[in-house]
Design a protein around this motif. Structure first.
Motif, PDB file in Angstrom:
ATOM      1  N   GLY A  92       0.782  -1.241   0.000  1.00 50.94           N
ATOM      2  CA  GLY A  92       0.000   0.000   0.000  1.00 50.94           C
ATOM      3  C   GLY A  92       0.809   1.285   0.000  1.00 50.94           C
ATOM      4  O   GLY A  92       0.233   2.378   0.133  1.00 50.94           O
ATOM      5  N   GLY A  93       2.112   1.211  -0.168  1.00 49.02           N
ATOM      6  CA  GLY A  93       2.929   2.422  -0.212  1.00 49.02           C
ATOM      7  C   GLY A  93       3.303   2.796  -1.641  1.00 49.02           C
ATOM      8  O   GLY A  93       2.876   2.130  -2.596  1.00 49.02           O
ATOM      9  N   PRO A  94       4.074   3.844  -1.808  1.00 44.06           N
ATOM     10  CA  PRO A  94       4.523   4.236  -3.154  1.00 44.06           C
ATOM     11  C   PRO A  94       5.657   3.307  -3.617  1.00 44.06           C
ATOM     12  O   PRO A  94       6.273   2.638  -2.790  1.00 44.06           O
ATOM     13  N   PRO A  95       5.946   3.271  -4.935  1.00 44.02           N
ATOM     14  CA  PRO A  95       7.043   2.421  -5.402  1.00 44.02           C
ATOM     15  C   PRO A  95       8.334   2.780  -4.655  1.00 44.02           C
ATOM     16  O   PRO A  95       8.706   3.953  -4.603  1.00 44.02           O
ATOM     17  N   THR A  96       8.933   1.811  -4.018  1.00 39.54           N
ATOM     18  CA  THR A  96      10.095   2.069  -3.159  1.00 39.54           C
ATOM     19  C   THR A  96      11.101   0.927  -3.285  1.00 39.54           C
ATOM     20  O   THR A  96      10.948  -0.117  -2.639  1.00 39.54           O
ATOM     21  N   PRO A  97      12.103   1.090  -4.135  1.00 39.21           N
ATOM     22  CA  PRO A  97      13.094   0.015  -4.245  1.00 39.21           C
ATOM     23  C   PRO A  97      13.820  -0.188  -2.919  1.00 39.21           C
ATOM     24  O   PRO A  97      14.215   0.780  -2.268  1.00 39.21           O
ATOM     25  N   SER A  98      13.953  -1.437  -2.502  1.00 35.43           N
ATOM     26  CA  SER A  98      14.522  -1.713  -1.180  1.00 35.43           C
ATOM     27  C   SER A  98      15.375  -2.972  -1.213  1.00 35.43           C
ATOM     28  O   SER A  98      15.202  -3.833  -2.072  1.00 35.43           O
ATOM     29  N   ILE A  99      16.263  -3.063  -0.247  1.00 32.82           N
ATOM     30  CA  ILE A  99      17.104  -4.267  -0.128  1.00 32.82           C
ATOM     31  C   ILE A  99      17.482  -4.475   1.339  1.00 32.82           C
ATOM     32  O   ILE A  99      17.582  -3.499   2.100  1.00 32.82           O
ATOM     33  N   GLY A 100      17.676  -5.734   1.720  1.00 30.23           N
ATOM     34  CA  GLY A 100      18.084  -6.013   3.095  1.00 30.23           C
ATOM     35  C   GLY A 100      18.597  -7.426   3.236  1.00 30.23           C
ATOM     36  O   GLY A 100      18.697  -8.171   2.252  1.00 30.23           O
ATOM     37  N   PHE A 101      18.932  -7.778   4.451  1.00 32.43           N
ATOM     38  CA  PHE A 101      19.331  -9.164   4.743  1.00 32.43           C
ATOM     39  C   PHE A 101      18.998  -9.445   6.202  1.00 32.43           C
ATOM     40  O   PHE A 101      18.726  -8.525   6.979  1.00 32.43           O
ATOM     41  N   ALA A 102      19.052 -10.720   6.558  1.00 30.45           N
ATOM     42  CA  ALA A 102      18.946 -11.084   7.977  1.00 30.45           C
ATOM     43  C   ALA A 102      19.819 -12.299   8.258  1.00 30.45           C
ATOM     44  O   ALA A 102      20.063 -13.121   7.374  1.00 30.45           O
ATOM     45  N   MET A 103      20.300 -12.348   9.468  1.00 34.27           N
ATOM     46  CA  MET A 103      21.104 -13.494   9.925  1.00 34.27           C
ATOM     47  C   MET A 103      20.613 -13.869  11.314  1.00 34.27           C
ATOM     48  O   MET A 103      20.171 -13.006  12.063  1.00 34.27           O
ATOM     49  N   SER A 104      20.706 -15.172  11.642  1.00 33.71           N
ATOM     50  CA  SER A 104      20.362 -15.463  13.030  1.00 33.71           C
ATOM     51  C   SER A 104      21.625 -15.446  13.879  1.00 33.71           C
ATOM     52  O   SER A 104      22.693 -15.859  13.433  1.00 33.71           O
ATOM     53  N   LEU A 105      21.476 -14.959  15.084  1.00 36.42           N
ATOM     54  CA  LEU A 105      22.622 -14.905  15.996  1.00 36.42           C
ATOM     55  C   LEU A 105      22.993 -16.316  16.441  1.00 36.42           C
ATOM     56  O   LEU A 105      24.155 -16.594  16.728  1.00 36.42           O
ATOM     57  N   GLU A 106      22.011 -17.233  16.438  1.00 35.00           N
ATOM     58  CA  GLU A 106      22.302 -18.628  16.783  1.00 35.00           C
ATOM     59  C   GLU A 106      23.332 -19.201  15.812  1.00 35.00           C
ATOM     60  O   GLU A 106      24.299 -19.835  16.212  1.00 35.00           O
ATOM     61  N   ARG A 107      23.095 -18.957  14.505  1.00 32.46           N
ATOM     62  CA  ARG A 107      24.029 -19.528  13.514  1.00 32.46           C
ATOM     63  C   ARG A 107      25.372 -18.811  13.554  1.00 32.46           C
ATOM     64  O   ARG A 107      26.409 -19.416  13.308  1.00 32.46           O
ATOM     65  N   LEU A 108      25.364 -17.539  13.857  1.00 28.31           N
ATOM     66  CA  LEU A 108      26.635 -16.814  13.986  1.00 28.31           C
ATOM     67  C   LEU A 108      27.461 -17.416  15.135  1.00 28.31           C
ATOM     68  O   LEU A 108      28.657 -17.677  14.984  1.00 28.31           O
ATOM     69  N   LEU A 109      26.808 -17.677  16.264  1.00 25.55           N
ATOM     70  CA  LEU A 109      27.524 -18.281  17.400  1.00 25.55           C
ATOM     71  C   LEU A 109      28.042 -19.683  17.058  1.00 25.55           C
ATOM     72  O   LEU A 109      29.140 -20.059  17.442  1.00 25.55           O
ATOM     73  N   MET A 110      27.240 -20.432  16.284  1.00 25.67           N
ATOM     74  CA  MET A 110      27.685 -21.765  15.870  1.00 25.67           C
ATOM     75  C   MET A 110      28.928 -21.674  14.991  1.00 25.67           C
ATOM     76  O   MET A 110      29.845 -22.487  15.109  1.00 25.67           O
ATOM     77  N   ALA A 111      28.948 -20.683  14.099  1.00 25.29           N
ATOM     78  CA  ALA A 111      30.099 -20.528  13.196  1.00 25.29           C
ATOM     79  C   ALA A 111      31.335 -20.134  13.983  1.00 25.29           C
ATOM     80  O   ALA A 111      32.438 -20.615  13.714  1.00 25.29           O
ATOM     81  N   LEU A 112      31.155 -19.261  14.988  1.00 24.57           N
ATOM     82  CA  LEU A 112      32.302 -18.860  15.821  1.00 24.57           C
ATOM     83  C   LEU A 112      32.870 -20.093  16.514  1.00 24.57           C
ATOM     84  O   LEU A 112      34.078 -20.304  16.553  1.00 24.57           O
ATOM     85  N   GLU A 113      31.970 -20.921  17.019  1.00 25.91           N
ATOM     86  CA  GLU A 113      32.422 -22.135  17.708  1.00 25.91           C
ATOM     87  C   GLU A 113      33.129 -23.072  16.738  1.00 25.91           C
ATOM     88  O   GLU A 113      34.197 -23.615  17.041  1.00 25.91           O
ATOM     89  N   ALA A 114      32.545 -23.237  15.544  1.00 17.80           N
ATOM     90  CA  ALA A 114      33.140 -24.156  14.563  1.00 17.80           C
ATOM     91  C   ALA A 114      34.541 -23.688  14.149  1.00 17.80           C
ATOM     92  O   ALA A 114      35.397 -24.497  13.835  1.00 17.80           O
ATOM     93  N   GLU A 115      34.758 -22.374  14.147  1.00 21.69           N
ATOM     94  CA  GLU A 115      36.097 -21.869  13.783  1.00 21.69           C
ATOM     95  C   GLU A 115      36.990 -21.688  15.003  1.00 21.69           C
ATOM     96  O   GLU A 115      38.078 -21.127  14.910  1.00 21.69           O
ATOM     97  N   GLY A 116      36.518 -22.133  16.155  1.00 14.87           N
ATOM     98  CA  GLY A 116      37.344 -22.077  17.368  1.00 14.87           C
ATOM     99  C   GLY A 116      37.594 -20.662  17.872  1.00 14.87           C
ATOM    100  O   GLY A 116      38.613 -20.400  18.514  1.00 14.87           O
ATOM    101  N   ILE A 117      36.677 -19.748  17.605  1.00 19.07           N
ATOM    102  CA  ILE A 117      36.861 -18.363  18.059  1.00 19.07           C
ATOM    103  C   ILE A 117      36.143 -18.168  19.398  1.00 19.07           C
ATOM    104  O   ILE A 117      34.933 -18.433  19.507  1.00 19.07           O
ATOM    105  N   THR A 118      36.900 -17.716  20.408  1.00 19.58           N
ATOM    106  CA  THR A 118      36.245 -17.475  21.692  1.00 19.58           C
ATOM    107  C   THR A 118      36.088 -15.973  21.893  1.00 19.58           C
ATOM    108  O   THR A 118      36.968 -15.190  21.534  1.00 19.58           O
TER     109      THR A 118
END
Ligand code: HAM
Length: 422
Positions: A297-323
């Motif tokens: 219902g708004g005017p034409p508005t080109p947009s872009i974004g992203f999302a990440m879960s913090l759960e998966r970010l923490l899993m990746a840190l653990e998998a790479e051994g980063i504390t």
């Protein structure tokens, strides 16, 4: 009988929560550096928002929403994602009318999806997401991707892979859709009932099907890349050039279609290649959604974004051994011996805290040795020891736990003494 936590959710206890605080603070700091402002929308919305916004034929809407009827007979849904709610808010609050477009927003918020729980997949998870609304400049596509990559890299992740695709504009998608229908229609009987429904509604979703992903027609399916019109090709080239200029590597994958219907042009996912990250390798996903504001219902508005879960970010840190450095220390622990001293320790502790000193005391009537043990466990920098004799003289003994040095301090000077030393 005890009651357990619902499947697919988890408690984040002290000890673990500090890691969350660090990555949340980092996400906020990077958002501020890129000039994105925080937005908070409700945890639930009208169900229609997701049916129209995310798309009726998506798995999210068909199978994964927590939808309920409230006491006023309205159908409401716990938000499964943040883009449709932020877009609703952008339209409802007329943010398109504000000076200073594009409007650049971020959120860190829980999302809810009724999925089959496994490592990296929960029924309640926290997304950090951003939405840049009101610009069709390919440079902002690169900015959005760069923000996501910066967060991962600055937290120390190395095994990252950016996968990029374009879904083209409406015209390109229309010719692609026709090609997909022609490709799948003769053999659609061999596909699952979901895919049969998707064929005419939204054949792109067939490419996203988990059940039929090994069917031979999947590999030979017509690619969007062969159906891009000139404008879409040029746009994609500009996004790629901007990424190259920012030294961001990417791999092209024409099969990347994303699981939500609002996308067009740029689509991307960031994957973790770390050993032990698990079967789900996607860390984050996003793309352009030029039609969504208008659809809501708004005017034409080109947009872009992203999302990440913090759960998966923490899993990746653990998998790479980063504390992450979560060390928590106390400035001062007050040890009190004797009835008068114990009484006094309450107001003394209060004074310390009012002076901004992180401090604590015993509440279990422990002996002196056990109180020292507690101070050790809390990693206290100073222990202030008050006995009835000291109290009568108006002094207190302060032990520097690192050097072992003990100093007699006047009671009213305790706060300033600790402040100097901390
Ligand atoms: P999405 O790909 O559905 O996109 O989700 C984005 C990210 O949320 C995933 O890459 C993953 O990190 C995380 N995620 C999704 N489902 C789960 C789950 N069940 N458990 C844990 N993490 C999960 C969106 O949500 C879009 N709104 C992204 C976007 C923003 N596009 C444009 N702007």
């Amino acid at each position: 009988m005890s009651i357990n936590i619902p499947r697919g959710t988890k408690d984040i206890l002290p000890g673990e929560v500090e890691k969350w605080q660090i990555i949340e603070a980092k996400a906020k700091e990077i958002s501020a550096r890129f000039n994105y402002k925080e937005i908070r929308t409700p945890m639930f919305e009208h169900t229609d928002l997701f049916q129209r916004g995310v798309g009726d034929s998506t798995d999210i809407v068909q199978k994964e929403m927590y939808t309920f009827t409230d006491r006023g007979d309205r159908s409401l849904t716990l938000r499964p994602e943040g883009t449709a709610p932020v877009t609703r808010s952008y339209v409802e609050n007329k943010l398109f009318g504000l000076a200073g477009q594009p409007i650049k927003l971020y959120y860190i918020a829980p999302m809810f999806r009724y999925e089959r729980p496994q490592a990296g997949r929960y029924r309640q998870f926290v997304q950090f997401g951003i939405e840049a609304m009101g610009s069709a400049d390919p440079a902002i596509d690169a900015e959005v991707i760069s923000l996501a990559m910066s967060l991962y890299k600055e937290l120390g992740l190395k095994k990252l892979r950016l996968v990029l695709n374009t879904l083209g504009d409406a015209e390109s998608r229309k010719t692609h859709k026709e090609a997909l229908i022609a490709h799948f229609e003769p053999s659609i009987g061999e596909f699952c009932s979901d895919c049969q429904n998707r064929l005419t509604k939204n054949p792109l979703r067939i490419l996203d099907c988990k059940k039929d992903r090994d069917h031979e027609l999947m590999k030979s399916a017509p690619s969007i890349i062969d159906h891009l019109n000139e404008e879409s090709k040029v746009y994609f080239e500009q996004v790629k050039t901007a990424l190259t200029e920012m030294n961001i590597d990417y791999a092209l994958d024409p099969t990347l279609v994303r699981g939500l219907d609002y996308y067009n042009h740029t689509a991307f996912e960031i994957m973790s290649d770390a050993d032990g990250f698990g079967a789900i390798t996607t860390l984050s996903g996003g793309g352009r959604y030029n039609g969504l504001v208008e659809d809501l219902g708004g005017p034409p508005t080109p947009s872009i974004g992203f999302a990440m879960s913090l759960e998966r970010l923490l899993m990746a840190l653990e998998a790479e051994g980063i504390t992450l450095d979560t060390e928590d220390v106390l400035d001062c622990y007050v040890v009190a011996l004797g009835d008068d001293a114990k009484r006094k320790s309450v107001s003394l502790l209060n004074e310390l805290r009012q002076a901004g000193i992180k401090s604590d005391k015993d509440y279990l009537d422990k002996k002196m040795k056990a109180q020292f043990k507690a101070a050790d466990r809390l990693k206290a920098k100073f222990v202030a020891i008050l006995g009835d004799e000291e109290l009568a003289k108006g002094i207190i003994n302060v032990k520097n736990m690192q050097s072992g040095e003990q100093t007699e301090v006047r009671l009213e000077e305790l706060s300033s003494f600790i402040k100097q030393g901390k």
